[in-house]
Design a protein around this motif. Sequence first.
Motif, PDB file in Angstrom:
ATOM      1  N   ASN A 183       0.812  -1.213   0.000  1.00  0.00           N
ATOM      2  CA  ASN A 183       0.000   0.000   0.000  1.00  0.00           C
ATOM      3  C   ASN A 183       0.846   1.265   0.000  1.00  0.00           C
ATOM      4  O   ASN A 183       0.448   2.287   0.572  1.00  0.00           O
ATOM      5  N   ASN A 184       1.990   1.216  -0.654  1.00  0.00           N
ATOM      6  CA  ASN A 184       2.837   2.401  -0.773  1.00  0.00           C
ATOM      7  C   ASN A 184       2.032   3.548  -1.385  1.00  0.00           C
ATOM      8  O   ASN A 184       1.276   3.355  -2.344  1.00  0.00           O
ATOM      9  N   THR A 185       2.196   4.742  -0.829  1.00  0.00           N
ATOM     10  CA  THR A 185       1.333   5.857  -1.249  1.00  0.00           C
ATOM     11  C   THR A 185       1.641   6.373  -2.647  1.00  0.00           C
ATOM     12  O   THR A 185       0.749   6.879  -3.343  1.00  0.00           O
ATOM     13  N   ARG A 186       2.892   6.258  -3.108  1.00  0.00           N
ATOM     14  CA  ARG A 186       3.260   6.786  -4.428  1.00  0.00           C
ATOM     15  C   ARG A 186       3.235   5.722  -5.527  1.00  0.00           C
ATOM     16  O   ARG A 186       2.957   6.030  -6.685  1.00  0.00           O
ATOM     17  N   ALA A 187       3.544   4.495  -5.138  1.00  0.00           N
ATOM     18  CA  ALA A 187       3.534   3.394  -6.115  1.00  0.00           C
ATOM     19  C   ALA A 187       3.151   2.124  -5.361  1.00  0.00           C
ATOM     20  O   ALA A 187       4.002   1.448  -4.783  1.00  0.00           O
ATOM     21  N   SER A 188       1.887   1.814  -5.361  1.00  0.00           N
ATOM     22  CA  SER A 188       1.363   0.684  -4.598  1.00  0.00           C
ATOM     23  C   SER A 188       1.598  -0.629  -5.336  1.00  0.00           C
ATOM     24  O   SER A 188       1.224  -0.778  -6.503  1.00  0.00           O
ATOM     25  N   TYR A 189       2.224  -1.586  -4.638  1.00  0.00           N
ATOM     26  CA  TYR A 189       2.418  -2.920  -5.216  1.00  0.00           C
ATOM     27  C   TYR A 189       1.080  -3.497  -5.680  1.00  0.00           C
ATOM     28  O   TYR A 189       0.978  -4.040  -6.790  1.00  0.00           O
ATOM     29  N   SER A 190       0.061  -3.378  -4.840  1.00  0.00           N
ATOM     30  CA  SER A 190      -1.222  -4.006  -5.169  1.00  0.00           C
ATOM     31  C   SER A 190      -1.842  -3.391  -6.426  1.00  0.00           C
ATOM     32  O   SER A 190      -2.346  -4.107  -7.295  1.00  0.00           O
ATOM     33  N   THR A 207       2.463 -11.829   1.758  1.00  0.00           N
ATOM     34  CA  THR A 207       1.194 -11.224   1.352  1.00  0.00           C
ATOM     35  C   THR A 207       1.219 -10.834  -0.120  1.00  0.00           C
ATOM     36  O   THR A 207       0.221 -10.997  -0.844  1.00  0.00           O
ATOM     37  N   GLN A 208       2.356 -10.338  -0.585  1.00  0.00           N
ATOM     38  CA  GLN A 208       2.489  -9.987  -1.993  1.00  0.00           C
ATOM     39  C   GLN A 208       2.307 -11.220  -2.880  1.00  0.00           C
ATOM     40  O   GLN A 208       1.652 -11.160  -3.927  1.00  0.00           O
ATOM     41  N   ILE A 209       2.891 -12.337  -2.472  1.00  0.00           N
ATOM     42  CA  ILE A 209       2.762 -13.567  -3.265  1.00  0.00           C
ATOM     43  C   ILE A 209       1.305 -14.019  -3.299  1.00  0.00           C
ATOM     44  O   ILE A 209       0.757 -14.350  -4.364  1.00  0.00           O
ATOM     45  N   ASP A 210       0.666 -14.048  -2.137  1.00  0.00           N
ATOM     46  CA  ASP A 210      -0.742 -14.453  -2.089  1.00  0.00           C
ATOM     47  C   ASP A 210      -1.589 -13.553  -2.989  1.00  0.00           C
ATOM     48  O   ASP A 210      -2.499 -14.030  -3.672  1.00  0.00           O
ATOM     49  N   PHE A 211      -1.279 -12.265  -2.991  1.00  0.00           N
ATOM     50  CA  PHE A 211      -2.059 -11.323  -3.796  1.00  0.00           C
ATOM     51  C   PHE A 211      -1.863 -11.564  -5.288  1.00  0.00           C
ATOM     52  O   PHE A 211      -2.839 -11.633  -6.048  1.00  0.00           O
TER      53      PHE A 211
END
Length: 522
Positions: free
Chosen positions: A308-315, A355-359
């Motif tokens: 949930n990065n504010t400038r470049a969100s992974y999701s 969490t990134q992998i699951d997403f």
Amino acid sequence: MHKNQYLIFSFLLLFFVSTIAAQQNTMHPKNEFRGVWIATVVNIDWPKTSIDNVEKEKADYLEILEAYKKLNYNAVIVQVRSVGDAIYPSEFAPWSRFLTGKEGLAPNPYYDALEWMIEQAHNRGFEFHAWLNPYRATFDLNKNLLSPGHDLFKHPEWMIEYGGKYYYDPALPEVQAHLTKVVKEVVDKYDIDAIHFDDYFYPYAVPGKVFNDNASYQKYGAGLSRADWRRANVSNFVHTISTTIKASKPWVQFGISPFGVWRNKSQDPRGSETQSTSNYDDLYADPMLWMDQKWIDYILPQLYWSMNNTRASYSKLVKWWSENSNNTAVYIGHASYKIRGDSDKSWNFVTEIPTQIDFLRTFKNVSGSAYFSSKWFMGKNFDVVRHLEENQYKYPAIPAAVPNLRHVIIDTPKVIEYNKDSIRYNFTFKSPLNTKVRYMVVYGGEHISKIDINDATKIVEKVTVKEIDGKITFAIAAGKLNLYKACAVTFIDYYANESTPTAIDLKKPFKNYIPAQPNENR
């Protein structure tokens, strides 16, 4: 039970079973790319120092392979050219000082490091992706560290000094021709699975500095803005590399790992909801074009941000790349180097990467991951490694063939003989007539008619194939196959396609056995 009640019960039971199976496949996909970057530049990952002896270099590389094999990874992305050099004997570049301590100096005792690394990786079931940085010529301005055979001395007219380094001028036809030869040499000489470029095309902006390509722009840029001209230079090079690879070895993949943002929505309505440097506008690279034209086989955007990065969100970026990619396999680059080492405190949590992998696994169009870089799961971040071992990467996975290389293998494994002793099961198969086999995969089951080759939990072993006198022979440790009453065996060809399986009843050692075909849904 009333007939209607029975039908309802049957439907609910079928729905429950299919839901559990779908969850299992999402949690533990059978086909998934799991790669790790092994950086050689300034000895980031390997060799650990530039003065290590050959014996230690080899031991340290094998330690990396064994660590990631235990984690059920299946690909290594090894940097074989970083700054106009090579970790292999090359007609076009000197030996790397990061390998031997002095640029241009061969290993002593001599060995072809690249050939050896590929063999060791394949022996453990890894794909080997040869990673090259084409445009970066030096890491600094110290010419005393360079060999007389470096291109900076041989062709100073090719070079542009910028931000404390020298770069090849991407616009020059002679530079593009030379770098194409560099790639072709690796493809022709070595048994690689892919050529890999990362995010370094035109260099990242350095405050107060100008990349001075005025001379080449005046000579070759007529009718184009400088930005469009630079993008055309990069795209022409990518296209040339693609055609060169396929003309030599059509099964060798071409993959690129661009910076994680194509364009921001503020620059283009098709862009992502980010506020960031971008490929298109800042690096003059256009991954969308490369995919549209089928010039690359896989894309591996570097999404080195938290969920949930504010400038470049992974999701948001995973979703964007999933929706905007085409004609290629899509893998996601993860920043293992940021764990507990970034101003974004999300990286302090053990669960950030899991969490990134699951997403990403919730997106059908995304089929794997890679991590920068190998040292961050070696002797550090044990809690994250343990979490992955026990959850996301508990079972093996096999990379699927990329979209441009998919085809049906007409051969199936034909057993000549198998037997067992207290130590191992020994198998001999007939070499197929129409298929160049890279690996064979063994799956376990309770009966020859009940082997699910789509279930990752049933993968017993991925075996490197050695063909001798028309036969393929290998052994599996008894401890692995004693758990099963039957097994199924498939071919994986050089394009990463998998054949129809052949089933074997393990309770009946034999010669000249006629195997069964298991029931399976492919």
